[in-house]
Design a protein around this motif. Structure first.
Motif, PDB file in Angstrom:
ATOM      1  N   LEU A  33       1.019  -1.306  -0.102  1.00 55.41           N
ATOM      2  CA  LEU A  33      -0.011  -0.118   0.052  1.00 55.41           C
ATOM      3  C   LEU A  33       0.746   1.254   0.039  1.00 55.41           C
ATOM      4  O   LEU A  33       0.445   2.169  -0.622  1.00 55.41           O
ATOM      5  N   SER A  34       1.922   1.151   0.875  1.00 55.15           N
ATOM      6  CA  SER A  34       2.844   2.454   0.813  1.00 55.15           C
ATOM      7  C   SER A  34       3.728   2.690  -0.417  1.00 55.15           C
ATOM      8  O   SER A  34       4.136   3.706  -0.629  1.00 55.15           O
ATOM      9  N   ASN A  35       3.461   1.759  -1.368  1.00 52.30           N
ATOM     10  CA  ASN A  35       4.415   1.845  -2.434  1.00 52.30           C
ATOM     11  C   ASN A  35       3.126   2.010  -3.790  1.00 52.30           C
ATOM     12  O   ASN A  35       3.452   2.249  -4.886  1.00 52.30           O
ATOM     13  N   GLY A  36       2.008   2.308  -3.436  1.00 53.50           N
ATOM     14  CA  GLY A  36       0.845   2.712  -4.040  1.00 53.50           C
ATOM     15  C   GLY A  36       0.337   1.654  -5.110  1.00 53.50           C
ATOM     16  O   GLY A  36      -0.304   1.776  -6.247  1.00 53.50           O
ATOM     17  N   ASP A  37       0.722   0.599  -4.722  1.00 50.22           N
ATOM     18  CA  ASP A  37       0.410  -0.866  -5.635  1.00 50.22           C
ATOM     19  C   ASP A  37      -1.045  -1.099  -5.237  1.00 50.22           C
ATOM     20  O   ASP A  37      -1.194  -2.064  -4.347  1.00 50.22           O
ATOM     21  N   THR A  38      -2.015  -0.405  -5.740  1.00 46.96           N
ATOM     22  CA  THR A  38      -3.477  -0.717  -5.186  1.00 46.96           C
ATOM     23  C   THR A  38      -4.562  -1.049  -6.372  1.00 46.96           C
ATOM     24  O   THR A  38      -5.561  -1.222  -6.153  1.00 46.96           O
ATOM     25  N   LEU A  39      -3.982  -1.478  -7.525  1.00 47.48           N
ATOM     26  CA  LEU A  39      -4.996  -2.092  -8.617  1.00 47.48           C
ATOM     27  C   LEU A  39      -5.838  -3.063  -8.071  1.00 47.48           C
ATOM     28  O   LEU A  39      -5.186  -4.067  -7.332  1.00 47.48           O
ATOM     29  N   PHE A  42     -10.501  -2.031  -3.334  1.00 48.97           N
ATOM     30  CA  PHE A  42     -11.455  -1.079  -3.139  1.00 48.97           C
ATOM     31  C   PHE A  42     -10.946   0.029  -2.512  1.00 48.97           C
ATOM     32  O   PHE A  42     -10.254   0.220  -1.391  1.00 48.97           O
ATOM     33  N   GLN A  43     -11.741   1.126  -3.092  1.00 47.23           N
ATOM     34  CA  GLN A  43     -11.608   2.568  -2.675  1.00 47.23           C
ATOM     35  C   GLN A  43     -10.101   3.180  -2.863  1.00 47.23           C
ATOM     36  O   GLN A  43      -9.823   4.349  -2.581  1.00 47.23           O
ATOM     37  N   LEU A  44      -9.239   2.195  -2.954  1.00 43.48           N
ATOM     38  CA  LEU A  44      -7.823   2.753  -3.074  1.00 43.48           C
ATOM     39  C   LEU A  44      -7.118   2.964  -4.399  1.00 43.48           C
ATOM     40  O   LEU A  44      -5.958   2.979  -4.673  1.00 43.48           O
ATOM     41  N   GLU A  45      -8.009   2.721  -5.497  1.00 44.64           N
ATOM     42  CA  GLU A  45      -7.231   2.612  -6.848  1.00 44.64           C
ATOM     43  C   GLU A  45      -6.651   3.806  -7.762  1.00 44.64           C
ATOM     44  O   GLU A  45      -5.873   3.909  -8.454  1.00 44.64           O
ATOM     45  N   SER A  46      -7.638   4.919  -7.119  1.00 44.77           N
ATOM     46  CA  SER A  46      -7.298   6.038  -8.394  1.00 44.77           C
ATOM     47  C   SER A  46      -5.939   6.639  -7.929  1.00 44.77           C
ATOM     48  O   SER A  46      -5.238   6.375  -6.832  1.00 44.77           O
ATOM     49  N   PRO A  47      -5.560   7.477  -8.863  1.00 44.95           N
ATOM     50  CA  PRO A  47      -4.342   7.947  -8.626  1.00 44.95           C
ATOM     51  C   PRO A  47      -3.777   9.082  -7.550  1.00 44.95           C
ATOM     52  O   PRO A  47      -2.769   8.900  -7.070  1.00 44.95           O
ATOM     53  N   LEU A  53      -1.427   7.476  -0.238  1.00 51.85           N
ATOM     54  CA  LEU A  53      -0.838   6.512   0.432  1.00 51.85           C
ATOM     55  C   LEU A  53       0.766   6.624   0.642  1.00 51.85           C
ATOM     56  O   LEU A  53       1.374   5.938   1.520  1.00 51.85           O
ATOM     57  N   ILE A  54       1.176   6.730  -0.653  1.00 56.36           N
ATOM     58  CA  ILE A  54       2.724   6.927  -0.719  1.00 56.36           C
ATOM     59  C   ILE A  54       3.021   7.936   0.261  1.00 56.36           C
ATOM     60  O   ILE A  54       4.224   7.957   0.986  1.00 56.36           O
ATOM     61  N   ALA A  69     -11.176   8.818   4.332  1.00 54.94           N
ATOM     62  CA  ALA A  69     -11.968   9.976   4.794  1.00 54.94           C
ATOM     63  C   ALA A  69     -11.596  11.292   4.278  1.00 54.94           C
ATOM     64  O   ALA A  69     -12.178  12.048   3.883  1.00 54.94           O
ATOM     65  N   LEU A  70     -10.105  11.223   4.201  1.00 53.32           N
ATOM     66  CA  LEU A  70      -9.383  12.568   3.696  1.00 53.32           C
ATOM     67  C   LEU A  70      -9.624  12.793   2.288  1.00 53.32           C
ATOM     68  O   LEU A  70      -9.768  13.943   1.730  1.00 53.32           O
ATOM     69  N   PHE A  71      -9.660  11.758   1.530  1.00 54.48           N
ATOM     70  CA  PHE A  71      -9.925  11.813   0.148  1.00 54.48           C
ATOM     71  C   PHE A  71     -11.418  12.286  -0.216  1.00 54.48           C
ATOM     72  O   PHE A  71     -12.162  11.560  -1.162  1.00 54.48           O
TER      73      PHE A  71
END
Length: 243
Positions: A33-39, A42-47, A53-54, A69-71
């Motif tokens: 997740l901290s590498n932005g590998d979220t394809l 759920f909920q975490l896929e957008s650029p 997350l990074i 919540a922040l997004f």
């Protein structure tokens, strides 16, 4: 999709996985997740979410819940400050020191609707019912009701021993948040589903990608992205078989 992944794991790994008992501090999951590998998560896929997350160095379930919540349009303006405070690059401050117990878990920043209600009770002495009316008023931007609620808020703050300036300062923060804040109960529920999917992707990538590719509702472009992502995990796709 989660159900299909679990069936695949049981079928191919011989493991019956109970989502309620998987560890919530899995190192592989948070590294991913901290590498932005979220394809496929759920909920975490957008650029924008990947970037968040990074930058926030996501390393626990609370980070996922806060990120969701922040997004949102309301708290989004606070993302740079939230990241800087979480990473120790900026001091954590509070609108009023008495709000520390309410806002300490989010580094002094209001990101949940429930925090609005707690702040209204603490500063203006609102009942839970009146605090909920305030929450609805700021969420729906009902101008006449907002004007009335602001007057009650400032009066309540003064009666509670705060200055008019302090009351206005806190109410202004609530108004800014109101562009569309998220409630924590939703964010926690979404956060758990996001974590489960991330955990399954990090620990059972073959079954994860198999389930995504078998999802009849996903588009062709999504399947192509899924195939390309799977290659990063060393997953080979067999060609179609006429047999």
């Amino acid at each position: 999709v989660i159900s299909d992944i679990l069936k695949n794991i049981e079928k191919y790994e011989g493991v019956h996985l109970n989502l309620n008992t998987i560890p919530l501090n899995d190192e592989k999951t948070f590294k991913m997740l901290s590498n932005g590998d979220t394809l496929g998560v759920f909920q975490l896929e957008s650029p924008g979410m990947k970037n968040l997350l990074i930058k926030m160095k996501c390393n626990c379930l609370d980070d996922i819940i806060a990120a969701i919540a922040l997004f949102r349009p309301g708290p989004m303006a606070n993302i740079p400050a939230y990241i800087a405070r979480k990473n120790g690059q900026e001091p954590i401050t509070y609108p009023l020191e008495c709000l520390k117990p309410i806002l300490s878990s989010t580094y002094g920043i209001m990101i949940y609707q429930e925090q609005i209600m707690q702040v209204a009770r603490k500063v203006a002495g609102f009942s839970l019912a009146k605090a909920d009316i305030l929450r609805k008023a700021v969420s729906k931007k009902t101008v006449s009701l907002m004007t009335s609620m602001k007057s009650e808020f400032i009066t309540g703050a003064i009666n509670n021993g705060f200055s008019e300036e302090e009351g206005n300062k806190v109410f202004d923060l609530i108004e800014k948040f109101a562009n569309y804040g998220f409630n924590k109960s939703h964010s926690v529920a979404y956060g758990y589903v996001a974590y489960w999917l991330a955990y399954l992707k990090a620990n059972y990538p073959l079954e994860f990608f198999s389930a995504l590719l078998s999802d009849e509702q996903s588009s062709d472009s999504s399947k192509i992205s899924c195939i390309q992502e799977g290659r990063k995990y060393g997953i080979r796709l067999l060609p179609p078989s006429i047999n």
